[in-house]
Design a protein around this motif. Structure first.
Motif, PDB file in Angstrom:
ATOM      1  N   VAL A   1      -0.405  11.881  -3.682  1.00  0.00           N
ATOM      2  CA  VAL A   1      -1.097  12.440  -2.533  1.00  0.00           C
ATOM      3  C   VAL A   1      -0.561  13.831  -2.232  1.00  0.00           C
ATOM      4  O   VAL A   1       0.649  14.051  -2.213  1.00  0.00           O
ATOM      5  CB  VAL A   1      -0.914  11.528  -1.304  1.00  0.00           C
ATOM      6  CG1 VAL A   1      -1.563  12.151  -0.080  1.00  0.00           C
ATOM      7  CG2 VAL A   1      -1.531  10.167  -1.582  1.00  0.00           C
TER       8      VAL A   1
ATOM      9  N   GLU B   1       3.839   8.066   9.166  1.00  0.00           N
ATOM     10  CA  GLU B   1       2.725   7.746   8.277  1.00  0.00           C
ATOM     11  C   GLU B   1       1.689   6.931   9.034  1.00  0.00           C
ATOM     12  O   GLU B   1       2.021   6.002   9.765  1.00  0.00           O
ATOM     13  CB  GLU B   1       3.233   6.966   7.062  1.00  0.00           C
ATOM     14  CG  GLU B   1       2.185   6.739   5.972  1.00  0.00           C
ATOM     15  CD  GLU B   1       1.436   5.432   6.109  1.00  0.00           C
ATOM     16  OE1 GLU B   1       0.377   5.282   5.487  1.00  0.00           O
ATOM     17  OE2 GLU B   1       1.924   4.555   6.862  1.00  0.00           O
ATOM     18  N   TYR B   2       0.417   7.299   8.889  1.00  0.00           N
ATOM     19  CA  TYR B   2      -0.664   6.533   9.494  1.00  0.00           C
ATOM     20  C   TYR B   2      -1.891   6.636   8.601  1.00  0.00           C
ATOM     21  O   TYR B   2      -2.298   7.725   8.203  1.00  0.00           O
ATOM     22  CB  TYR B   2      -1.001   7.052  10.900  1.00  0.00           C
ATOM     23  CG  TYR B   2      -2.175   6.327  11.526  1.00  0.00           C
ATOM     24  CD1 TYR B   2      -2.036   5.016  11.996  1.00  0.00           C
ATOM     25  CD2 TYR B   2      -3.432   6.927  11.610  1.00  0.00           C
ATOM     26  CE1 TYR B   2      -3.112   4.339  12.536  1.00  0.00           C
ATOM     27  CE2 TYR B   2      -4.513   6.258  12.148  1.00  0.00           C
ATOM     28  CZ  TYR B   2      -4.349   4.954  12.608  1.00  0.00           C
ATOM     29  OH  TYR B   2      -5.406   4.270  13.135  1.00  0.00           O
ATOM     30  N   ASN B   3      -2.441   5.485   8.293  1.00  0.00           N
ATOM     31  CA  ASN B   3      -3.692   5.411   7.527  1.00  0.00           C
ATOM     32  C   ASN B   3      -3.613   6.204   6.217  1.00  0.00           C
ATOM     33  O   ASN B   3      -4.490   7.000   5.882  1.00  0.00           O
ATOM     34  CB  ASN B   3      -4.863   5.909   8.390  1.00  0.00           C
ATOM     35  CG  ASN B   3      -6.203   5.501   7.814  1.00  0.00           C
ATOM     36  OD1 ASN B   3      -6.311   4.499   7.110  1.00  0.00           O
ATOM     37  ND2 ASN B   3      -7.231   6.271   8.124  1.00  0.00           N
ATOM     38  N   ASN B   4      -2.497   5.987   5.488  1.00  0.00           N
ATOM     39  CA  ASN B   4      -2.293   6.624   4.183  1.00  0.00           C
ATOM     40  C   ASN B   4      -2.210   8.154   4.247  1.00  0.00           C
ATOM     41  O   ASN B   4      -2.561   8.842   3.287  1.00  0.00           O
ATOM     42  CB  ASN B   4      -3.385   6.224   3.188  1.00  0.00           C
ATOM     43  CG  ASN B   4      -3.154   4.819   2.657  1.00  0.00           C
ATOM     44  OD1 ASN B   4      -2.088   4.247   2.848  1.00  0.00           O
ATOM     45  ND2 ASN B   4      -4.158   4.256   2.000  1.00  0.00           N
ATOM     46  N   ARG B   5      -1.746   8.676   5.367  1.00  0.00           N
ATOM     47  CA  ARG B   5      -1.511  10.119   5.479  1.00  0.00           C
ATOM     48  C   ARG B   5      -0.243  10.334   6.289  1.00  0.00           C
ATOM     49  O   ARG B   5       0.005   9.646   7.275  1.00  0.00           O
ATOM     50  CB  ARG B   5      -2.717  10.804   6.142  1.00  0.00           C
ATOM     51  CG  ARG B   5      -2.520  12.284   6.363  1.00  0.00           C
ATOM     52  CD  ARG B   5      -3.788  12.961   6.840  1.00  0.00           C
ATOM     53  NE  ARG B   5      -4.545  13.501   5.718  1.00  0.00           N
ATOM     54  CZ  ARG B   5      -5.823  13.261   5.503  1.00  0.00           C
ATOM     55  NH1 ARG B   5      -6.501  12.488   6.315  1.00  0.00           N
ATOM     56  NH2 ARG B   5      -6.442  13.796   4.467  1.00  0.00           N
ATOM     57  N   TRP B   6       0.579  11.308   5.846  1.00  0.00           N
ATOM     58  CA  TRP B   6       1.836  11.606   6.540  1.00  0.00           C
ATOM     59  C   TRP B   6       1.650  12.773   7.500  1.00  0.00           C
ATOM     60  O   TRP B   6       0.928  13.733   7.219  1.00  0.00           O
ATOM     61  CB  TRP B   6       2.939  11.952   5.533  1.00  0.00           C
ATOM     62  CG  TRP B   6       3.531  10.737   4.894  1.00  0.00           C
ATOM     63  CD1 TRP B   6       3.097  10.110   3.754  1.00  0.00           C
ATOM     64  CD2 TRP B   6       4.658   9.988   5.342  1.00  0.00           C
ATOM     65  NE1 TRP B   6       3.887   9.024   3.476  1.00  0.00           N
ATOM     66  CE2 TRP B   6       4.860   8.924   4.422  1.00  0.00           C
ATOM     67  CE3 TRP B   6       5.535  10.114   6.417  1.00  0.00           C
ATOM     68  CZ2 TRP B   6       5.894   7.999   4.571  1.00  0.00           C
ATOM     69  CZ3 TRP B   6       6.562   9.196   6.565  1.00  0.00           C
ATOM     70  CH2 TRP B   6       6.728   8.153   5.646  1.00  0.00           C
TER      71      TRP B   6
ATOM     72  N   GLU C   1       0.866  -1.160   0.000  1.00  0.00           N
ATOM     73  CA  GLU C   1       0.000   0.000   0.000  1.00  0.00           C
ATOM     74  C   GLU C   1       0.913   1.223   0.000  1.00  0.00           C
ATOM     75  O   GLU C   1       1.799   1.349   0.834  1.00  0.00           O
ATOM     76  CB  GLU C   1      -0.866  -0.001   1.260  1.00  0.00           C
ATOM     77  CG  GLU C   1      -1.918   1.084   1.275  1.00  0.00           C
ATOM     78  CD  GLU C   1      -2.871   0.933   2.445  1.00  0.00           C
ATOM     79  OE1 GLU C   1      -3.793   1.742   2.554  1.00  0.00           O
ATOM     80  OE2 GLU C   1      -2.676   0.008   3.245  1.00  0.00           O
ATOM     81  N   LYS C   2       0.720   2.109  -0.959  1.00  0.00           N
ATOM     82  CA  LYS C   2       1.661   3.216  -1.103  1.00  0.00           C
ATOM     83  C   LYS C   2       0.955   4.486  -1.540  1.00  0.00           C
ATOM     84  O   LYS C   2      -0.162   4.458  -2.057  1.00  0.00           O
ATOM     85  CB  LYS C   2       2.757   2.872  -2.115  1.00  0.00           C
ATOM     86  CG  LYS C   2       2.230   2.412  -3.473  1.00  0.00           C
ATOM     87  CD  LYS C   2       3.343   1.884  -4.338  1.00  0.00           C
ATOM     88  CE  LYS C   2       2.840   1.432  -5.694  1.00  0.00           C
ATOM     89  NZ  LYS C   2       1.938   0.298  -5.624  1.00  0.00           N
ATOM     90  N   LEU C   3       1.633   5.604  -1.319  1.00  0.00           N
ATOM     91  CA  LEU C   3       1.112   6.908  -1.709  1.00  0.00           C
ATOM     92  C   LEU C   3       1.820   7.359  -2.967  1.00  0.00           C
ATOM     93  O   LEU C   3       3.033   7.327  -3.038  1.00  0.00           O
ATOM     94  CB  LEU C   3       1.374   7.918  -0.596  1.00  0.00           C
ATOM     95  CG  LEU C   3       0.853   7.534   0.793  1.00  0.00           C
ATOM     96  CD1 LEU C   3       1.313   8.549   1.811  1.00  0.00           C
ATOM     97  CD2 LEU C   3      -0.654   7.449   0.788  1.00  0.00           C
ATOM     98  N   GLU C   4       1.085   7.796  -3.965  1.00  0.00           N
ATOM     99  CA  GLU C   4       1.722   8.233  -5.207  1.00  0.00           C
ATOM    100  C   GLU C   4       1.484   9.714  -5.470  1.00  0.00           C
ATOM    101  O   GLU C   4       2.406  10.517  -5.453  1.00  0.00           O
ATOM    102  CB  GLU C   4       1.234   7.362  -6.364  1.00  0.00           C
ATOM    103  CG  GLU C   4       1.762   5.937  -6.242  1.00  0.00           C
ATOM    104  CD  GLU C   4       1.373   5.061  -7.416  1.00  0.00           C
ATOM    105  OE1 GLU C   4       0.524   5.495  -8.224  1.00  0.00           O
ATOM    106  OE2 GLU C   4       1.908   3.954  -7.525  1.00  0.00           O
TER     107      GLU C   4
END
Length: 335
Positions: free
Chosen positions: A150, A193-198, A145-148
């Motif tokens: 965001v 990072e937590y729950n797809n937010r930094w 699971e990654k952020l691209e």
């Protein structure tokens, strides 16, 4: 590889000899040079036998992991490398090595959108250029699971540098709960990072307490002239030891929390604990009872609501009432 303590040394001497193409290397020539080197470097005067060097050559020719897969050719009594560019330390990768490297590259590439990993991206490109891959079998088999794309992710690298260099930051920030921006001075300690937010965790100069700022709500930032201070209360391990997520409500203390999960959810909760440590109190056909010691924050409440009918709060009473009130208000929206 051979267990003889001088074997690896002899392999290197043979390798150096065969790299020297200006000279012909018979077995006797190799024996002579190796004997001289052993005498020079180890004080071994008895030399080496023909049988030992023949064995060394055979091992060097052997496939990994026993040998080096060295292309040693013997023609008219002379030994040489069939590949003039070969040498032991430049031994070509075998198929297993290539597969392992390719798997590592596939994993690394999933973090290339995070700016702080730019140096890693450069290394990955170099690795890809070095190894041969089967393009027809290029199928991803592991996916993180990654952020691209965001908002705020580009701030990670500069904020990382502020933390590393112990520099205080003046930030223009727009909280989720307000319509107007505010200026704050932060002593930055950690990116999390937590729950797809930094988030940026640091000491708030104005409020005189720890703050957590979502990167996607930071509008601008600049270096402040205020001397950096490390808050004695902050220890990244202890700070998050009794909270789930990011939020640490002011003046709140960890409480004993008791939850009952349905039988259908029991295995999930046992194999993926809500928080560590998690204590199992009871398990039977009706469900699973666990205990946690955590600060009650919005992340915990959100997680419990996500389990729906599969969880019931037993303790503390304040959390039980809070969950019940939220669920009651939610039901009213459907009436």
């Amino acid at each position: 590889m051979a267990t003889n303590k001088n074997a690896s040394y002899r392999y290197r001497v043979i390798d150096n000899c065969l790299k020297n193409t200006a000279r012909k290397w018979t077995l006797n020539n190799l024996i002579e040079v190796i004997s001289e080197k052993l005498e020079e470097d180890f004080g071994i005067y008895k030399g080496v036998s023909k049988r030992t060097i023949q064995g060394d050559i055979n091992i060097m020719r052997s496939m990994y992991p026993r040998g080096f897969n060295a292309p040693i050719v013997c023609k008219d009594g002379n030994y040489f490398y069939g590949d003039p560019d070969y040498y032991i330390n430049n031994s070509p990768l075998n198929e297993r090595d290539i597969n392992v490297l390719q798997e590592a590259i596939d994993i690394f590439k999933q973090f290339e959108s995070i700016p702080v990993f730019e140096d890693l991206n450069s290394m990955v490109l170099k690795l890809e250029g070095k190894i041969l891959t089967n393009k027809e079998n290029k199928r991803k088999i592991i996916d993180f699971e990654k952020l691209e794309n965001v908002k705020g992710i580009k701030l990670i690298k500069p904020l990382y540098e502020f933390i590393k260099n112990k520099q205080v930051i003046e930030i223009i920030y727009l909280p989720f709960t307000r319509n107007e921006s505010q200026t704050m001075v932060i002593h930055p300690y950690l990116l999390k990072e937590y729950n797809n937010r930094w988030f940026l965790i640091g000491y708030n100069e104005e409020l005189k307490k720890m703050s957590h700022l979502a990167l996607d709500r930071i509008q601008t930032f600049n270096t402040s002239d205020i001397p950096f201070m490390l808050c004695k209360e902050f220890d990244e391990d202890l700070y998050f030891n009794n909270i789930l997520g990011i939020t640490l409500p002011e003046n709140e203390r960890p409480e004993l929390i008791e939850l009952v999960f349905s039988h259908e959810r029991a295995t999930y909760i046992k194999t993926k604990p809500i928080h560590t440590p998690q204590k199992i109190i009871k398990e039977d056909e009706t469900g699973l009872t666990i205990q946690l010691t955590l600060v009650i924050n919005k992340e915990l409440i959100s997680l419990l609501l996500g389990f729906g009918k599969d969880v019931k709060v037993i303790k503390p009473e304040s959390l039980k009432r809070g969950i019940k009130e939220i669920l009651s208000n939610a039901i009213k929206k459907y009436e």
